[in-house]
Write a protein that holds these residues in place. Structure first.
Motif, PDB file in Angstrom:
ATOM      1  N   HIS A 225       0.856  -1.193   0.000  1.00  0.00           N
ATOM      2  CA  HIS A 225       0.000   0.000   0.000  1.00  0.00           C
ATOM      3  C   HIS A 225       0.884   1.232   0.000  1.00  0.00           C
ATOM      4  O   HIS A 225       2.034   1.177   0.403  1.00  0.00           O
ATOM      5  N   GLY A 226       0.303   2.359  -0.408  1.00  0.00           N
ATOM      6  CA  GLY A 226       0.995   3.646  -0.323  1.00  0.00           C
ATOM      7  C   GLY A 226       1.709   4.022  -1.605  1.00  0.00           C
ATOM      8  O   GLY A 226       1.763   3.241  -2.560  1.00  0.00           O
ATOM      9  N   THR A 227       2.240   5.232  -1.617  1.00  0.00           N
ATOM     10  CA  THR A 227       2.956   5.729  -2.799  1.00  0.00           C
ATOM     11  C   THR A 227       4.344   6.215  -2.408  1.00  0.00           C
ATOM     12  O   THR A 227       4.566   6.680  -1.288  1.00  0.00           O
ATOM     13  N   ILE A 228       5.266   6.096  -3.372  1.00  0.00           N
ATOM     14  CA  ILE A 228       6.642   6.564  -3.194  1.00  0.00           C
ATOM     15  C   ILE A 228       7.009   7.366  -4.427  1.00  0.00           C
ATOM     16  O   ILE A 228       6.901   6.869  -5.560  1.00  0.00           O
ATOM     17  N   THR A 229       7.420   8.627  -4.236  1.00  0.00           N
ATOM     18  CA  THR A 229       7.879   9.429  -5.369  1.00  0.00           C
ATOM     19  C   THR A 229       9.305   9.900  -5.130  1.00  0.00           C
ATOM     20  O   THR A 229       9.699  10.181  -3.999  1.00  0.00           O
ATOM     21  N   ILE A 230      10.068   9.968  -6.227  1.00  0.00           N
ATOM     22  CA  ILE A 230      11.438  10.481  -6.202  1.00  0.00           C
ATOM     23  C   ILE A 230      11.484  11.640  -7.180  1.00  0.00           C
ATOM     24  O   ILE A 230      11.260  11.450  -8.375  1.00  0.00           O
ATOM     25  N   ASN A 231      11.728  12.831  -6.649  1.00  0.00           N
ATOM     26  CA  ASN A 231      11.651  14.060  -7.461  1.00  0.00           C
ATOM     27  C   ASN A 231      10.351  14.112  -8.267  1.00  0.00           C
ATOM     28  O   ASN A 231      10.337  14.460  -9.451  1.00  0.00           O
ATOM     29  N   GLY A 232       9.272  13.725  -7.609  1.00  0.00           N
ATOM     30  CA  GLY A 232       7.954  13.811  -8.240  1.00  0.00           C
ATOM     31  C   GLY A 232       7.584  12.643  -9.135  1.00  0.00           C
ATOM     32  O   GLY A 232       6.471  12.576  -9.638  1.00  0.00           O
ATOM     33  N   LYS A 233       8.514  11.704  -9.338  1.00  0.00           N
ATOM     34  CA  LYS A 233       8.232  10.541 -10.199  1.00  0.00           C
ATOM     35  C   LYS A 233       7.826   9.348  -9.322  1.00  0.00           C
ATOM     36  O   LYS A 233       8.559   8.983  -8.410  1.00  0.00           O
ATOM     37  N   ASP A 234       6.680   8.765  -9.645  1.00  0.00           N
ATOM     38  CA  ASP A 234       6.149   7.637  -8.875  1.00  0.00           C
ATOM     39  C   ASP A 234       6.884   6.358  -9.272  1.00  0.00           C
ATOM     40  O   ASP A 234       6.869   5.959 -10.429  1.00  0.00           O
ATOM     41  N   ILE A 235       7.504   5.700  -8.278  1.00  0.00           N
ATOM     42  CA  ILE A 235       8.326   4.514  -8.567  1.00  0.00           C
ATOM     43  C   ILE A 235       7.484   3.357  -9.122  1.00  0.00           C
ATOM     44  O   ILE A 235       7.978   2.542  -9.902  1.00  0.00           O
ATOM     45  N   ALA A 236       6.205   3.306  -8.767  1.00  0.00           N
ATOM     46  CA  ALA A 236       5.347   2.227  -9.277  1.00  0.00           C
ATOM     47  C   ALA A 236       4.809   2.548 -10.671  1.00  0.00           C
ATOM     48  O   ALA A 236       4.738   1.680 -11.537  1.00  0.00           O
ATOM     49  N   LYS A 237       4.456   3.825 -10.897  1.00  0.00           N
ATOM     50  CA  LYS A 237       3.809   4.204 -12.171  1.00  0.00           C
ATOM     51  C   LYS A 237       4.803   4.636 -13.239  1.00  0.00           C
ATOM     52  O   LYS A 237       4.550   4.493 -14.432  1.00  0.00           O
ATOM     53  N   GLU A 238       5.905   5.234 -12.826  1.00  0.00           N
ATOM     54  CA  GLU A 238       6.923   5.718 -13.788  1.00  0.00           C
ATOM     55  C   GLU A 238       8.294   5.185 -13.386  1.00  0.00           C
ATOM     56  O   GLU A 238       9.194   5.955 -13.071  1.00  0.00           O
ATOM     57  N   PRO A 239       8.462   3.840 -13.388  1.00  0.00           N
ATOM     58  CA  PRO A 239       9.698   3.279 -12.819  1.00  0.00           C
ATOM     59  C   PRO A 239      10.974   3.755 -13.490  1.00  0.00           C
ATOM     60  O   PRO A 239      11.948   4.060 -12.813  1.00  0.00           O
ATOM     61  N   LEU A 240      10.981   3.850 -14.823  1.00  0.00           N
ATOM     62  CA  LEU A 240      12.223   4.266 -15.503  1.00  0.00           C
ATOM     63  C   LEU A 240      12.583   5.705 -15.182  1.00  0.00           C
ATOM     64  O   LEU A 240      13.735   6.021 -14.880  1.00  0.00           O
ATOM     65  N   GLU A 241      11.585   6.592 -15.247  1.00  0.00           N
ATOM     66  CA  GLU A 241      11.857   8.014 -14.943  1.00  0.00           C
ATOM     67  C   GLU A 241      12.298   8.164 -13.483  1.00  0.00           C
ATOM     68  O   GLU A 241      13.218   8.915 -13.186  1.00  0.00           O
ATOM     69  N   ALA A 242      11.648   7.423 -12.595  1.00  0.00           N
ATOM     70  CA  ALA A 242      12.005   7.505 -11.169  1.00  0.00           C
ATOM     71  C   ALA A 242      13.428   6.997 -10.949  1.00  0.00           C
ATOM     72  O   ALA A 242      14.220   7.595 -10.216  1.00  0.00           O
ATOM     73  N   LYS A 243      13.782   5.884 -11.619  1.00  0.00           N
ATOM     74  CA  LYS A 243      15.106   5.279 -11.404  1.00  0.00           C
ATOM     75  C   LYS A 243      16.232   6.130 -11.982  1.00  0.00           C
ATOM     76  O   LYS A 243      17.376   6.009 -11.549  1.00  0.00           O
ATOM     77  N   ARG A 244      15.903   6.979 -12.938  1.00  0.00           N
ATOM     78  CA  ARG A 244      16.926   7.890 -13.477  1.00  0.00           C
ATOM     79  C   ARG A 244      17.301   8.977 -12.474  1.00  0.00           C
ATOM     80  O   ARG A 244      18.318   9.648 -12.627  1.00  0.00           O
TER      81      ARG A 244
END
Length: 241
Positions: free
Chosen positions: A56-75
Motif C-alpha cells: 500500500h501507499g505511494t513513493i515518489t522520487i523528485n515527483g516521479k512515482d516509482i510504481a507508475k513511472e519506474p524508468l523516470e524515477a530510477k533515473r
C-alpha cells in the motif's frame, strides 16, 4: 526529494516489515534512516528503489512515482546496496563503464569522472583488476563509483560505510555533504549512531516497521525532553516493546 505516503509492506500476509510509513526527504539535506538490524530499513530502501513493491501507499522520487513511472524515477537516483558482492567477474573499470552505459554518460565526460572518483577513493591502480580479487572495502568503493558516475540527483545508500577504511569513509562522508550542499538529496541507512549524529541534517528512527521519530537531533532531545545523547535515546526507543 523522496516522499513516502502511507507505505506498508507485509510478508506472509501477516508480518508487517514496514507499517504505514510517511516520510519526506528534502533537497539539500542528508537524511539518516536509523534502526536496529531487522527494523525495516532495507525493506523500505528496496521499496524506494523499486526492487520490492509496496503493498500500500505511494513513493515518489523528485515527483516521479516509482510504481507508475519506474524508468523516470530510477533515473533520478543512484543506489548503493548493503552487499557489494555484485558483478565479481568484471574488472573494476568494466563495471564503472557498464554503469555509465546504463545512464548514457558520454565517453569524454565519463573518462574524467572515473579518473576523479578513482583518485578520491584510491582506486586508480586497481581499476584493471577483477572485482573478485578486491577486498570487501574495495568492492564497496567500486559500487559507490558506479553509482556516482552518472551524477544522480538523489543518493540512496544502504549502510554505505560498512567495510570502508577510515580514509575512504571520510571521503564518502565529505562527498555526501558536498552533494547535499549543492541542493541535492542524500538518504542513507545506518545503525552507527555517531555517524548519524555528526553527519545528518535530520533522522528518522524505525523499529519493527514503524517510524518512531523524524526530525533533527535537537528536536529529538526536545521531543523526549532529554539532554541524553542520541545513542541513549535511540536505545531507549528501540528496546521497548
Amino acid at each position: 526529494m523522496i516522499v513516502l505516503t502511507q507505505v506498508t509492506k507485509s510478508y506472509n500476509g501477516s508480518i508487517k516489515a514496514v507499517d504505514n510509513v510517511n516520510l519526506t526527504v528534502e533537497r539539500g539535506e542528508i537524511f539518516g534512516f536509523l534502526g536496529p538490524n531487522g527494523a525495516g530499513k532495507t525493506t523500505t530502501i528496496k521499496m524506494i528503489t523499486g526492487i520490492t513493491k509496496a503493498d500500500h501507499g505511494t513513493i515518489t522520487i523528485n515527483g516521479k512515482d516509482i510504481a507508475k513511472e519506474p524508468l523516470e524515477a530510477k533515473r533520478q537516483f543512484g543506489y548503493v546496496p548493503d552487499s557489494p558482492d555484485l558483478f565479481l567477474r568484471l574488472k573494476g573499470l568494466e563495471y564503472v563503464n557498464f554503469m555509465a552505459d546504463m545512464y548514457d554518460v558520454p565517453g569524454n565526460v565519463r573518462k574524467e569522472r572515473i579518473q576523479k572518483l578513482a583518485a578520491r577513493f584510491d582506486m586508480t591502480d586497481v581499476l584493471a583488476d577483477p572485482i573478485l580479487s578486491y577486498s570487501h572495502g574495495m568492492r564497496q568503493k567500486i559500487i559507490i563509483m558506479g553509482v556516482l558516475v552518472h551524477q544522480p540527483e538523489v543518493w540512496i545508500l544502504d549502510e554505505p560505510l560498512t567495510g570502508l577504511d577510515p580514509k575512504s569513509a571520510f571521503t564518502l562522508k565529505e562527498m555526501m555533504r558536498e552533494h547535499a550542499d549543492s541542493g541535492r538529496t542524500v538518504f542513507f541507512s545506518t545503525h552507527v549512531l555517531e555517524v548519524a549524529e555528526k553527519l545528518c541534517d535530520r533522522v528518522a528512527i524505525i523499529n519493527k516497521g514503524v517510524v518512531l521519530f523524524c526530525g533533527t537531533f535537537a528536536e529529538m532531545q526536545e521531543h523526549f525532553q532529554s539532554t541524553e545523547s542520541l545513542e541513549r535515546i535511540f536505545l531507549e526507543l528501540t528496546n521497548h516493546g
